[in-house]
Design a protein around this motif. Structure first.
Motif, mmCIF file in Angstrom:
data_model
loop_
_atom_site.group_PDB
_atom_site.id
_atom_site.type_symbol
_atom_site.label_atom_id
_atom_site.label_comp_id
_atom_site.label_asym_id
_atom_site.label_seq_id
_atom_site.Cartn_x
_atom_site.Cartn_y
_atom_site.Cartn_z
ATOM 1 N N ALA A 1 4.137 6.904 -8.028
ATOM 2 C CA ALA A 1 2.861 6.581 -8.842
ATOM 3 C C ALA A 1 2.671 5.613 -8.434
ATOM 4 O O ALA A 1 1.720 4.613 -8.009
ATOM 5 C CB ALA A 1 3.439 6.347 -9.638
ATOM 6 N N TYR A 2 3.319 4.031 -7.583
ATOM 7 C CA TYR A 2 2.806 2.483 -7.829
ATOM 8 C C TYR A 2 2.335 2.675 -6.515
ATOM 9 O O TYR A 2 1.330 2.041 -6.178
ATOM 10 C CB TYR A 2 3.835 1.912 -7.720
ATOM 11 C CG TYR A 2 4.376 0.506 -7.426
ATOM 12 C CD1 TYR A 2 3.244 -0.470 -8.348
ATOM 13 C CD2 TYR A 2 4.070 0.250 -5.918
ATOM 14 C CE1 TYR A 2 3.185 -1.861 -8.031
ATOM 15 C CE2 TYR A 2 3.484 -1.563 -5.298
ATOM 16 C CZ TYR A 2 3.592 -2.034 -6.828
ATOM 17 O OH TYR A 2 2.895 -3.668 -6.369
ATOM 18 N N LEU A 3 2.731 3.576 -5.287
ATOM 19 C CA LEU A 3 2.229 3.144 -3.865
ATOM 20 C C LEU A 3 1.185 3.903 -4.130
ATOM 21 O O LEU A 3 0.094 3.779 -3.219
ATOM 22 C CB LEU A 3 3.614 3.983 -3.039
ATOM 23 C CG LEU A 3 4.380 3.418 -2.912
ATOM 24 C CD1 LEU A 3 5.984 4.161 -2.395
ATOM 25 C CD2 LEU A 3 4.282 1.474 -2.521
ATOM 26 N N GLU A 4 0.456 4.718 -4.739
ATOM 27 C CA GLU A 4 -0.598 5.859 -4.597
ATOM 28 C C GLU A 4 -1.654 5.131 -4.754
ATOM 29 O O GLU A 4 -2.529 4.892 -5.452
ATOM 30 C CB GLU A 4 -0.617 6.762 -5.891
ATOM 31 C CG GLU A 4 -1.087 7.843 -5.796
ATOM 32 C CD GLU A 4 -0.898 9.216 -4.767
ATOM 33 O OE1 GLU A 4 -2.021 9.488 -3.992
ATOM 34 O OE2 GLU A 4 0.070 9.356 -4.021
ATOM 35 N N GLY A 5 -2.667 5.304 -3.510
ATOM 36 C CA GLY A 5 -3.628 4.869 -3.772
ATOM 37 C C GLY A 5 -3.629 2.610 -3.245
ATOM 38 O O GLY A 5 -4.587 2.957 -3.110
ATOM 39 N N LEU A 6 -2.568 2.945 -2.696
ATOM 40 C CA LEU A 6 -3.027 1.609 -2.264
ATOM 41 C C LEU A 6 -3.191 1.583 -0.521
ATOM 42 O O LEU A 6 -2.622 2.608 0.256
ATOM 43 C CB LEU A 6 -1.241 0.954 -2.139
ATOM 44 C CG LEU A 6 -0.848 0.358 -3.556
ATOM 45 C CD1 LEU A 6 0.580 -0.433 -3.720
ATOM 46 C CD2 LEU A 6 -1.869 -0.804 -4.186
ATOM 47 N N THR A 7 -3.373 0.686 0.111
ATOM 48 C CA THR A 7 -4.049 0.455 1.309
ATOM 49 C C THR A 7 -3.266 -0.581 1.832
ATOM 50 O O THR A 7 -2.385 -1.922 1.370
ATOM 51 C CB THR A 7 -5.198 0.623 2.384
ATOM 52 O OG1 THR A 7 -5.633 -0.691 1.256
ATOM 53 C CG2 THR A 7 -5.851 1.174 0.704
#
Length: 291
Positions: free
Chosen positions: A163-169
Motif C-alpha cells: 500500500a505504501y509503494l502504490e503510486g510512488l515513482t
C-alpha cells in the motif's frame, strides 16, 4: 514487427498456461523463475515453436537454450520476432550492426558488464522488453548469471508495504553507470545519458502481474518523499529483492543463449573468472513505458 502481429502468440501464452508443450521441452530451474528449453534450433523455428517460446518466456521470466549456432544475422532475426530492436545508449557493438552489443571480459578488463543487480537500461523512457544474450566463449569455471523474479519479490511484501509503494515513482539514471564505462573499448562518452521516471511497482503488459521495478544499477531516488526516507526504502527493497528464494542461477557453456524479460526480472553477472575470457553478443528488444 507490429504489436498486432505479436498479439496472437501473447494471448495464447496466457490461455495455454499449464497445458503441455507440443514442439519444445521446458525444464524448470526453480518453481519461480528460469527454464531450460530443448528441441529448438533458434536459427530454424516453426511458427508453433515461436508461439511456445513466447509462452515459455511469459511463464518462466528467463529461458535458456544450449548448443545454438547462430550467425549475427540469425541472432538479430530471432530478436525481431519479439519486436523492434533497441539500440544501447553506450555499449560497443559489432561493426555494421548497431543493434548487436559486444559482451566481453578478459585479462585486460577492470570490470565486467552487469556486475550488480539491475534491469537492462531501465533509465530509458521506454526500457527494453527483453534481452537475448548469446555467449560463444566462456571460462571453464565461474561466470554464472543470477536472475531474480520481481513478481516474487513484490508478492512477498507485506500488505502495508504494498500500500505504501502504490503510486510512488522513482528516478532511473544512466549517467553514473555509463560515463567512462567503455573507455577501454574505445567508446567515447556522449554529452548526456538517458534519465527517466518510472513507477516503483509496474504492471506487466502481458501477464497483468505486478513487479517491483527499482534496481541498484540505475535507480537513484524515490520521488515525493524525503531523501533519507527514499534511501531507507530503496535499501530495504534492494536487500529484499536479492533474497536467494527468488533466484535461479545459470551456468554458461559455449554457444548458450539466455533470454530474459526485463519487465519482471533482474539479473547479475558474476565477475569471478579473471583472467579468463568471456565473449558474446546481446540483442535487446524494445519495450514500452512502464505503468
Amino acid at each position: 514487427m507490429s504489436l498486432s502481429a505479436l498479439s496472437g502468440p501473447r494471448i495464447r501464452s496466457i490461455t495455454e498456461a499449464g497445458l503441455p508443450y507440443e514442439t519444445i521441452t521446458v525444464e524448470k530451474l526453480t518453481p519461480l523463475i528460469g527454464a531450460e528449453i530443448g528441441g529448438a534450433d533458434l536459427a530454424r523455428l516453426s511458427n508453433r515453436q515461436m508461439d511456445e517460446i513466447h509462452r515459455a518466456l511469459a511463464e518462466n521470466l528467463v529461458i535458456f537454450f544450449r548448443d545454438q549456432h547462430l550467425t549475427q544475422e540469425q541472432h538479430l532475426e530471432f530478436g525481431r520476432q519479439f519486436g523492434e530492436l533497441h539500440l544501447h545508449p553506450a555499449a560497443p557493438h559489432e561493426p555494421g550492426h548497431p543493434e548487436l552489443m559486444i559482451i566481453k571480459a578478459d585479462e585486460n578488463s577492470v570490470r565486467a558488464n552487469g556486475e550488480g543487480w539491475h534491469s537492462d537500461v531501465s533509465c530509458d523512457e521506454e526500457p527494453p522488453m527483453g534481452s537475448i544474450l548469446y555467449i560463444k566463449e566462456c571460462p571453464p569455471h565461474g561466470g554464472d548469471t543470477l536472475f531474480a523474479s520481481m513478481y516474487a519479490a513484490y508478492d512477498a511484501l507485506s500488505d502495508r508495504m504494498k500500500a505504501y509503494l502504490e503510486g510512488l515513482t522513482a528516478i532511473h539514471s544512466g549517467e553514473h553507470v555509463y560515463r567512462g564505462m567503455f573507455a577501454k573499448e574505445g567508446v567515447a562518452d556522449k554529452p548526456s545519458y538517458p534519465k527517466a521516471v518510472h513507477p516503483v511497482v509496474r504492471t506487466h503488459p502481458m501477464t497483468g502481474k505486478k513487479a517491483l521495478y527499482v534496481n541498484r544499477g540505475f535507480t537513484t531516488r524515490i520521488l515525493g518523499i524525503p531523501v533519507d526516507e527514499s534511501e531507507g526504502i530503496l535499501r530495504y527493497l534492494y536487500e529484499h529483492m536479492e533474497n536467494p528464494l527468488f533466484q535461479c542461477r545459470f551456468r554458461w557453456q559455449p554457444n548458450s543463449v539466455a533470454f530474459w524479460d526485463n519487465r519482471c526480472a533482474q539479473h547479475r553477472a558474476m565477475w569471478d573468472y579473471w583472467p579468463q575470457r568471456r565473449y558474446g553478443n546481446r540483442v535487446t528488444v524494445k519495450g514500452e513505458r512502464p505503468v
